[in-house]
Design a protein around this motif. Structure first.
Motif, PDB file in Angstrom:
ATOM      1  N   VAL A  92       0.978   6.293   3.732  1.00  0.00           N
ATOM      2  CA  VAL A  92       1.653   5.431   2.751  1.00  0.00           C
ATOM      3  C   VAL A  92       1.267   3.973   2.956  1.00  0.00           C
ATOM      4  O   VAL A  92       1.034   3.237   1.999  1.00  0.00           O
ATOM      5  N   ARG A  93       1.172   3.571   4.220  1.00  0.00           N
ATOM      6  CA  ARG A  93       0.864   2.163   4.536  1.00  0.00           C
ATOM      7  C   ARG A  93      -0.606   1.826   4.355  1.00  0.00           C
ATOM      8  O   ARG A  93      -0.949   0.833   3.711  1.00  0.00           O
ATOM      9  N   PHE A  94      -1.513   2.633   4.914  1.00  0.00           N
ATOM     10  CA  PHE A  94      -2.915   2.249   4.972  1.00  0.00           C
ATOM     11  C   PHE A  94      -3.807   2.931   3.938  1.00  0.00           C
ATOM     12  O   PHE A  94      -4.930   2.504   3.724  1.00  0.00           O
ATOM     13  N   ASN A  95      -3.334   3.997   3.339  1.00  0.00           N
ATOM     14  CA  ASN A  95      -4.166   4.700   2.369  1.00  0.00           C
ATOM     15  C   ASN A  95      -3.324   5.196   1.197  1.00  0.00           C
ATOM     16  O   ASN A  95      -3.174   6.398   0.988  1.00  0.00           O
ATOM     17  N   PRO A  96      -2.732   4.268   0.421  1.00  0.00           N
ATOM     18  CA  PRO A  96      -1.810   4.667  -0.652  1.00  0.00           C
ATOM     19  C   PRO A  96      -2.458   5.465  -1.775  1.00  0.00           C
ATOM     20  O   PRO A  96      -1.749   6.040  -2.596  1.00  0.00           O
ATOM     21  N   TYR A  97      -3.794   5.507  -1.812  1.00  0.00           N
ATOM     22  CA  TYR A  97      -4.467   6.260  -2.872  1.00  0.00           C
ATOM     23  C   TYR A  97      -4.875   7.659  -2.419  1.00  0.00           C
ATOM     24  O   TYR A  97      -5.579   8.368  -3.142  1.00  0.00           O
ATOM     25  N   GLY A 202      17.724   1.913   4.880  1.00  0.00           N
ATOM     26  CA  GLY A 202      17.532   1.342   6.203  1.00  0.00           C
ATOM     27  C   GLY A 202      16.079   0.937   6.353  1.00  0.00           C
ATOM     28  O   GLY A 202      15.202   1.490   5.693  1.00  0.00           O
ATOM     29  N   HIS A 203      15.814  -0.060   7.190  1.00  0.00           N
ATOM     30  CA  HIS A 203      14.428  -0.466   7.386  1.00  0.00           C
ATOM     31  C   HIS A 203      14.180  -0.842   8.840  1.00  0.00           C
ATOM     32  O   HIS A 203      15.112  -1.137   9.593  1.00  0.00           O
ATOM     33  N   ILE A 204      12.920  -0.807   9.222  1.00  0.00           N
ATOM     34  CA  ILE A 204      12.504  -1.147  10.574  1.00  0.00           C
ATOM     35  C   ILE A 204      11.188  -1.896  10.479  1.00  0.00           C
ATOM     36  O   ILE A 204      10.361  -1.610   9.609  1.00  0.00           O
ATOM     37  N   VAL A 205      10.988  -2.886  11.358  1.00  0.00           N
ATOM     38  CA  VAL A 205       9.753  -3.661  11.396  1.00  0.00           C
ATOM     39  C   VAL A 205       8.920  -3.192  12.586  1.00  0.00           C
ATOM     40  O   VAL A 205       9.416  -3.149  13.717  1.00  0.00           O
ATOM     41  N   VAL A 206       7.676  -2.803  12.313  1.00  0.00           N
ATOM     42  CA  VAL A 206       6.776  -2.339  13.373  1.00  0.00           C
ATOM     43  C   VAL A 206       5.436  -3.051  13.241  1.00  0.00           C
ATOM     44  O   VAL A 206       5.087  -3.557  12.173  1.00  0.00           O
ATOM     45  N   ALA A 360       6.426   1.317   2.528  1.00  0.00           N
ATOM     46  CA  ALA A 360       5.907   0.476   3.606  1.00  0.00           C
ATOM     47  C   ALA A 360       5.248  -0.750   2.997  1.00  0.00           C
ATOM     48  O   ALA A 360       4.401  -0.632   2.113  1.00  0.00           O
ATOM     49  N   SER A 361       5.655  -1.924   3.453  1.00  0.00           N
ATOM     50  CA  SER A 361       5.115  -3.168   2.887  1.00  0.00           C
ATOM     51  C   SER A 361       4.730  -4.126   3.998  1.00  0.00           C
ATOM     52  O   SER A 361       5.512  -4.388   4.919  1.00  0.00           O
ATOM     53  N   GLU A 362       3.508  -4.646   3.900  1.00  0.00           N
ATOM     54  CA  GLU A 362       3.053  -5.630   4.885  1.00  0.00           C
ATOM     55  C   GLU A 362       3.184  -7.060   4.374  1.00  0.00           C
ATOM     56  O   GLU A 362       3.006  -8.014   5.132  1.00  0.00           O
ATOM     57  N   HIS A 363       3.518  -7.230   3.089  1.00  0.00           N
ATOM     58  CA  HIS A 363       3.439  -8.553   2.470  1.00  0.00           C
ATOM     59  C   HIS A 363       4.351  -9.606   3.104  1.00  0.00           C
ATOM     60  O   HIS A 363       3.900 -10.706   3.404  1.00  0.00           O
ATOM     61  N   PRO A 364       5.645  -9.329   3.362  1.00  0.00           N
ATOM     62  CA  PRO A 364       6.493 -10.383   3.935  1.00  0.00           C
ATOM     63  C   PRO A 364       6.047 -10.828   5.323  1.00  0.00           C
ATOM     64  O   PRO A 364       6.281 -11.968   5.714  1.00  0.00           O
ATOM     65  N   LEU A 365       5.398  -9.936   6.076  1.00  0.00           N
ATOM     66  CA  LEU A 365       5.014 -10.254   7.460  1.00  0.00           C
ATOM     67  C   LEU A 365       3.510 -10.118   7.652  1.00  0.00           C
ATOM     68  O   LEU A 365       3.033  -9.763   8.737  1.00  0.00           O
ATOM     69  N   PHE A 366       2.761 -10.417   6.593  1.00  0.00           N
ATOM     70  CA  PHE A 366       1.315 -10.217   6.614  1.00  0.00           C
ATOM     71  C   PHE A 366       0.653 -11.007   7.743  1.00  0.00           C
ATOM     72  O   PHE A 366      -0.204 -10.496   8.458  1.00  0.00           O
ATOM     73  N   LYS A 367       1.064 -12.272   7.933  1.00  0.00           N
ATOM     74  CA  LYS A 367       0.442 -13.124   8.944  1.00  0.00           C
ATOM     75  C   LYS A 367       0.759 -12.662  10.364  1.00  0.00           C
ATOM     76  O   LYS A 367       0.085 -13.056  11.303  1.00  0.00           O
ATOM     77  N   GLN A 368       1.793 -11.864  10.527  1.00  0.00           N
ATOM     78  CA  GLN A 368       2.190 -11.389  11.854  1.00  0.00           C
ATOM     79  C   GLN A 368       1.647  -9.993  12.157  1.00  0.00           C
ATOM     80  O   GLN A 368       1.945  -9.436  13.208  1.00  0.00           O
ATOM     81  N   ASN A 369       0.869  -9.441  11.233  1.00  0.00           N
ATOM     82  CA  ASN A 369       0.330  -8.086  11.392  1.00  0.00           C
ATOM     83  C   ASN A 369       1.443  -7.072  11.651  1.00  0.00           C
ATOM     84  O   ASN A 369       1.340  -6.202  12.524  1.00  0.00           O
ATOM     85  N   LYS A 370       2.507  -7.200  10.857  1.00  0.00           N
ATOM     86  CA  LYS A 370       3.633  -6.285  10.972  1.00  0.00           C
ATOM     87  C   LYS A 370       3.941  -5.671   9.609  1.00  0.00           C
ATOM     88  O   LYS A 370       3.614  -6.236   8.569  1.00  0.00           O
TER      89      LYS A 370
END
Length: 408
Positions: A92-97, A202-206, A360-370
Motif C-alpha cells: 500500500v505504501r510503496f507500490n500502490p499500483y 487509529g494511526h501509528i508513525v513508523v 499509508a501516507s508519507e506526505h505530512p512527514l516526507f522530510k523525516q522519511n516517516k
C-alpha cells in the motif's frame, strides 16, 4: 526465469510424475523400466527446481525488506497473494499500483469508504481475534457479524422492556394451567434497539526503513493495532455516551449505581453490596481502575482474610469474591463513579460494520522519511436491556453495576 515461471515449471513436472503413476495404477501394474527411469529423472528436476525457488523467494524477501521493490500490474513477478499484513502494508505504501490491491480497493469503494484499502479478510480477522485476556467486552458480548450487502446500514433489534408494568422477562408471564382451563395470554414487551456502525480510526508513525521490512512491520502492526482496537472498544462499550460512538453499558438506563460507604475509598462492604445488586446466574466480571489496587491488595473480610490475591505474574489477574477481575486503562480514577464495576456482558450487543481499512501516507512527514499508517473500521454497541430487572418480590437487580458516590 522469474518466480512465477519457476513455480509453473515445477507444477508441470509434478503433473508429469503424477501421470506416470496414474497410468501404471490404471492398468493395475508396476511402472516399466523406462517409466521408472523417466520418473526418477523428473523427480530430480523437481527437487532442483524446488531448491531454486527457495533461493529466489529468499532473494525477493531481502529485496523487499531493503529496497522496497516496486511492481506494476504488467510486472510478471508480482505475487498473486499477500504473504501477511506487513507485506500488504508495504505494498500500500510503496507500490500502490500493484494489481493485487485492485480487488481490495473495489471492496472499499463498495462500502462507500474513501481514503483506504480494504484489508484482506484473512488479516483483518486476526486483528479482531481478541481473547478475553486481551479485551473485556467484545469476547463476552453478543456480536452481530457484518452484513456484506450493507455493512454500515442501521439494524434494529428487539430489546426487552423492563419498564413500569413489566417484569425481568420483559412482561412474559408464566402460569400453571389445569386440565381444560383456558390458556392466559402473555404480555411480552419489547422496544426497538437501533445500531448504526460509527467509524473509528487509529494511526501509528513508523520510519520508511521499518515499513520496508515486511516481517517486522507485520509484527508491529498486528500487535499495536490489536491492542489499540481492544482498548478503544472497551472504553466505548463501557463508558461511551452514544454521540458518534457506542452507548456504554455503565451509562445506560439499565445500570444501577451502588453508593460507596466512604468518599475516595473502596471497602469490603461496598463490594458485597455490589454483588447483592447484580443479576446472578450469568457471566459476571469486574472491571476496575488500576488506581484502586492499593485498596484491593490490603482489603480484608470480617475474619481478617485478604479478599484479593492476584496472579502478579499474569497481568495482575485473579478473582474478587468469586468473579474474575480486569483492570482497564480507561477506567475512572479512584473515588469517581465507575472506578469499580460488575457487569454481565451477555446483555450487550455489538454490531460490526465495514473494515478494517488501511491507508499509508508519507506526505505530512516526507522530510523525516516517516509514514503514517492509519487503520479504521466501523462498529456500534448498546445494552439490549432498557432498565434494571425487578424480581417477583420487588427487589431490583441489574447486569450492569457501578460503584457510585456516598449518599451523604
Amino acid at each position: 526465469m522469474n518466480l512465477v515461471e519457476l513455480r509453473k515449471k515445477l507444477a508441470q513436472l509434478k503433473d508429469q510424475m503424477r501421470t506416470l503413476v496414474e497410468l501404471a495404477q490404471g492398468e493395475k501394474r508396476g511402472m516399466t523400466a523406462d517409466e521408472d527411469t523417466k520418473f526418477t529423472e523428473l523427480e530430480g528436476q523437481a527437487e532442483a527446481l524446488a531448491g531454486q525457488i527457495k533461493v529466489e523467494e529468499r532473494a525477493e524477501q531481502l529485496a523487499m525488506s531493503g529496497a522496497g521493490t516496486k511492481r506494476t500490474p504488467e510486472d510478471p513477478q508480482h505475487e498473486t497473494e499477500f504473504r501477511n499484513l506487513g507485506d500488504f502494508v508495504n505494498t500500500v505504501r510503496f507500490n500502490p499500483y500493484d494489481a493485487r490491491l485492485s480487488e481490495y480497493r473495489e471492496m472499499a469503494m463498495g462500502t462507500k469508504t474513501s481514503g483506504g484499502v480494504f484489508v484482506p479478510p484473512q488479516f483483518s480477522s486476526k486483528l479482531f481475534e481478541i481473547t478475553p485476556q486481551d479485551a473485556l467486552v467484545r469476547p463476552r458480548a453478543i456480536v452481530v457479524p457484518v452484513d456484506e450487502a450493507s455493512p454500515d446500514a442501521s439494524m434494529t433489534f428487539p430489546a426487552l422492556d423492563q419498564g413500569a408494568g413489566s417484569n425481568m422477562y420483559g412482561g412474559v408471564e408464566v402460569n400453571w394451567i389445569g386440565e381444560g382451563d383456558e390458556k392466559p395470554e402473555t404480555n411480552a414487551k419489547f422496544k426497538d434497539l437501533s445500531l448504526t456502525p460509527f467509524e473509528v480510526a487509529g494511526h501509528i508513525v513508523v520510519t520508511d526503513k521499518l515499513i520496508r521490512n515486511a516481517p517486522a512491520i507485520n509484527t508491529i502492526v498486528n500487535r499495536l493495532f490489536r491492542g489499540a482496537i481492544a482498548a478503544a472498544e472497551d472504553d466505548a462499550f463501557l463508558y461511551g455516551n452514544g454521540t458518534a460512538k457506542p452507548f456504554g453499558a455503565i451509562n445506560s438506563a439499565a445500570a444501577v449505581a451502588v453508593p460507596r460507604q466512604t468518599a475516595n475509598l473502596i471497602k469490603y462492604q461496598d463490594i458485597v453490596n455490589m454483588i447483592a445488586k447484580a443479576k446472578l446466574g450469568g457471566a459476571l466480571v469486574w472491571s476496575a481502575s488500576q488506581s484502586i489496587l492499593p485498596q484491593l491488595l490490603t482489603m480484608k473480610d470480617e475474619a481478617g482474610h485478604l479478599i484479593f490475591q492476584p496472579n502478579i505474574a499474569d497481568k495482575m489477574t485473579g478473582v474478587l469474591l468469586g468473579y474474575p477481575i480486569r483492570f482497564q486503562e480507561n477506567a475512572p480514577i479512584l473515588g469517581a463513579v465507575g472506578d469499580l464495576v460488575l457487569v454481565d456482558l451477555q446483555y450487550y450487543i455489538i454490531k460490526d460494520g465495514a473494515g478494517i481499512f488501511i491507508s499509508a501516507s508519507e506526505h505530512p512527514l516526507f522530510k523525516q522519511n516517516k509514514t503514517i499508517i492509519k487503520a479504521f473500521w466501523n462498529v456500534d454497541g448498546k445494552p439490549w436491556v432498557t432498565a434494571p430487572f425487578t424480581l417477583k418480590n420487588g427487589y431490583t437487580v441489574s447486569p450492569f453495576i457501578k460503584l457510585g458516590l456516598p449518599t451523604t
